[in-house]
Enzyme design. Structure first.
Site, mmCIF file in Angstrom:
data_model
loop_
_atom_site.group_PDB
_atom_site.id
_atom_site.type_symbol
_atom_site.label_atom_id
_atom_site.label_comp_id
_atom_site.label_asym_id
_atom_site.label_seq_id
_atom_site.Cartn_x
_atom_site.Cartn_y
_atom_site.Cartn_z
ATOM 1 C CD GLU A 84 39.067 43.160 20.422
ATOM 2 O OE1 GLU A 84 40.273 42.858 19.772
ATOM 3 O OE2 GLU A 84 38.499 41.954 20.279
ATOM 4 C CE LYS A 262 42.010 40.668 16.711
ATOM 5 N NZ LYS A 262 41.353 41.224 18.028
ATOM 6 C CG ASP A 278 59.512 45.249 21.007
ATOM 7 O OD1 ASP A 278 57.913 45.437 20.785
ATOM 8 O OD2 ASP A 278 60.258 46.054 20.050
ATOM 9 C CG HIS A 376 32.719 41.809 21.443
ATOM 10 N ND1 HIS A 376 32.825 40.745 20.648
ATOM 11 C CD2 HIS A 376 32.989 42.373 22.251
ATOM 12 C CE1 HIS A 376 33.960 40.228 20.150
ATOM 13 N NE2 HIS A 376 34.486 41.782 21.363
HETATM 14 C C1 MEV Z 1 37.715 39.128 18.525
HETATM 15 O O1 MEV Z 1 39.340 40.409 19.029
HETATM 16 C C2 MEV Z 1 39.285 37.547 18.838
HETATM 17 C C3 MEV Z 1 38.223 36.162 18.132
HETATM 18 O O2 MEV Z 1 38.615 36.174 16.976
HETATM 19 C C4 MEV Z 1 39.289 35.378 19.158
HETATM 20 C C5 MEV Z 1 38.628 33.335 18.203
HETATM 21 O O3 MEV Z 1 38.461 34.088 17.097
HETATM 22 O O4 MEV Z 1 39.280 33.052 19.000
HETATM 23 C C6 MEV Z 1 36.979 36.540 18.958
#
Ligand code: MEV
Length: 422
Positions: A84, A262, A278, A376
């Site tokens: 990413e 995430k 792992d 991004h």
């Molecule tokens: C994207 O990979 C991760 C985000 O969505 C995390 C978040 O929303 O805090 C930007």
């Protein structure tokens, strides 16, 4: 035309070339496709084939290095393997912000993993639990006989606990064996001990043991990191407030918490993967830990300091090791450990927690200010320009124009290539 079958007898016995041939026939691969599979990178096909079954190739990911990390007074370059865009840049930037206030403090508990032994068919589960507990010393000693090396290096089974769990098939008497795994992730050691103890537990209780396996909710093996992030460097007190709003949202709402966590795992898993650990174990540990209060919540916590800076901390299970597993055999993983310069699994765990914390701050800062897309977009636009066939000398200009116009699209890239090539 007869349908193709995926049923192969003895696929595992074939050479790698023979397997590629079979897959090529099944999936209509070209010679060029097969050539891609043969390009095996630093790991090499033979090593890959010693790691898993039915190997036909290897799978590469970009390996980046996050800079600016200062943890417990020591500087680190942090290798991150991830597909990413923006993750490595974001970590580096916010690690730089944490540096302004002295860097990140990290710590870990002892590296204790839990093995579970599931005992069923007990009419009197309380009495069975008591019998297991009264044999604790003998059971712990017997577990340690299974792994003299671990004991020699200062680890080994430390304690044993019993939990009674109600299931739809009746009560389970679940023994938790707590094992100090030192610098190993420890799955093998812990599972071996659990399997060895199972017959003894059956003899003691007259019950029937089914599962004997470690728990990935490694809540006795925690890593923590804490830092103060300078308000000006984050973009002002408004941004600090935005981050606090974002944190409270995540902590109150599982839909948001999943995305928030995430983002944390973007950083954590990149380092776990780069060091050959792992990733699924760490993921499972993190998410189950995040739900331990009964609601799925944020893995980080934030508050404002008296002078308006952002104080953040993270705590999560960290089942990573430096010996055994892919860390010991994958040449790039070995190199990642060398780049980090870590000497113990605990030091590695603290660094990983620190990366998770700064990654979260980076995401929340972007979300609470300019939004996530701007960061991004630059890399994405570069990809679009290259894929559209932009000559190297035009890439920068095409990227700039697409971003200015907010039209980062293949059709626009192609038009710009035409226009600028004239
Ligand atoms: C994207 O990979 C991760 C985000 O969505 C995390 C978040 O929303 O805090 C930007």
């Amino acid at each position: 035309m007869s349908e193709k079958s995926s049923e192969f007898k003895g696929f595992y016995k074939l050479s790698i070339d023979e397997r590629v041939k079979k897959v090529s026939e099944f999936s209509d691969l070209t010679d060029e496709d097969a050539e891609v599979l043969r390009r095996a990178g630093a790991l090499g096909l033979d090593s890959a084939a010693r790691m898993i079954e039915n190997v036909i190739g290897t799978f590469e990911l970009p390996l980046g290095v996050a800079v600016n990390f200062r943890i417990n007074g020591k500087d680190y370059l942090v290798p991150m393997a991830i597909e990413e865009p923006s993750v490595v840049a974001a970590s580096s930037k916010i690690a730089g912000v944490a540096r302004l206030k002295g860097g990140i403090e990290a710590s870990t508990t002892d590296p204790i993993m839990i093995a579970q032994i599931q005992l069923t068919d007990m009419a009197d589960p309380e009495a069975a639990g008591d019998k297991i507990l009264s044999a604790k010393a003998e059971l712990v000693a017997y577990a340690n006989e299974q792994d003299p090396m671990l004991v020699k290096f200062g680890g080994g089974a430390r304690d044993l606990e019993v939990r009674i769990i109600d299931t739809r098939r009746g009560p389970n008497v679940v023994t938790h064996l707590l094992v100090d795994c030192r610098d190993a992730m420890g799955a093998n050691a812990v599972n071996t001990m659990a399997e060895a103890l199972a017959p003894r537990i059956e003899d003691l209780t007259g019950g029937r043991v089914y599962l004997r396996i470690l728990s990935n909710l490694a809540d006795r093996r925690l890593a923590r990191a804490k830092a103060v992030f300078d308000k000006e460097a984050l973009g002002g007190e408004g941004v600090v407030d935005g981050i606090l709003e974002a944190y409270e949202f995540a902590d109150a709402d599982p839909y948001r918490a999943a995305t928030h966590n995430k983002g944390i795992m973007n950083g954590i898993i990149a380092v776990v993967r780069a060091t050959g650990n792992d990733t699924r174990a760490v993921e499972a540990g993190a998410h189950s830990f995040a739900a331990q209060t009964g609601r799925y919540r944020s893995l980080t916590r934030f508050e404002k300091t008296d002078d308006g800076h952002l104080m953040g901390e993270i705590e999560l299970p960290m089942a990573v090791g430096l010996i055994g597993g892919a860390t010991a055999v994958h040449p790039t993983a070995k190199l990642a450990v060398k780049i980090l310069g870590v000497k113990t699994a605990s030091e590695l765990g603290g660094i990983i927690a620190a990366v998770g914390l700064v990654q979260n701050v980076a995401a929340l800062r972007a979300l609470a200010s300019e939004g996530i897309q701007r960061g991004h977009m630059a890399l994405h636009a570069r990809n679009v320009a290259a894929t559209a066939g932009a000559p190297p000398e035009l890439v920068d200009e095409i990227v700039k124009r697409m971003i200015d116009e907010k039209k980062v699209r293949m059709d626009r890239a192609k038009e710009l290539i035409e226009e600028l090539s004239k």
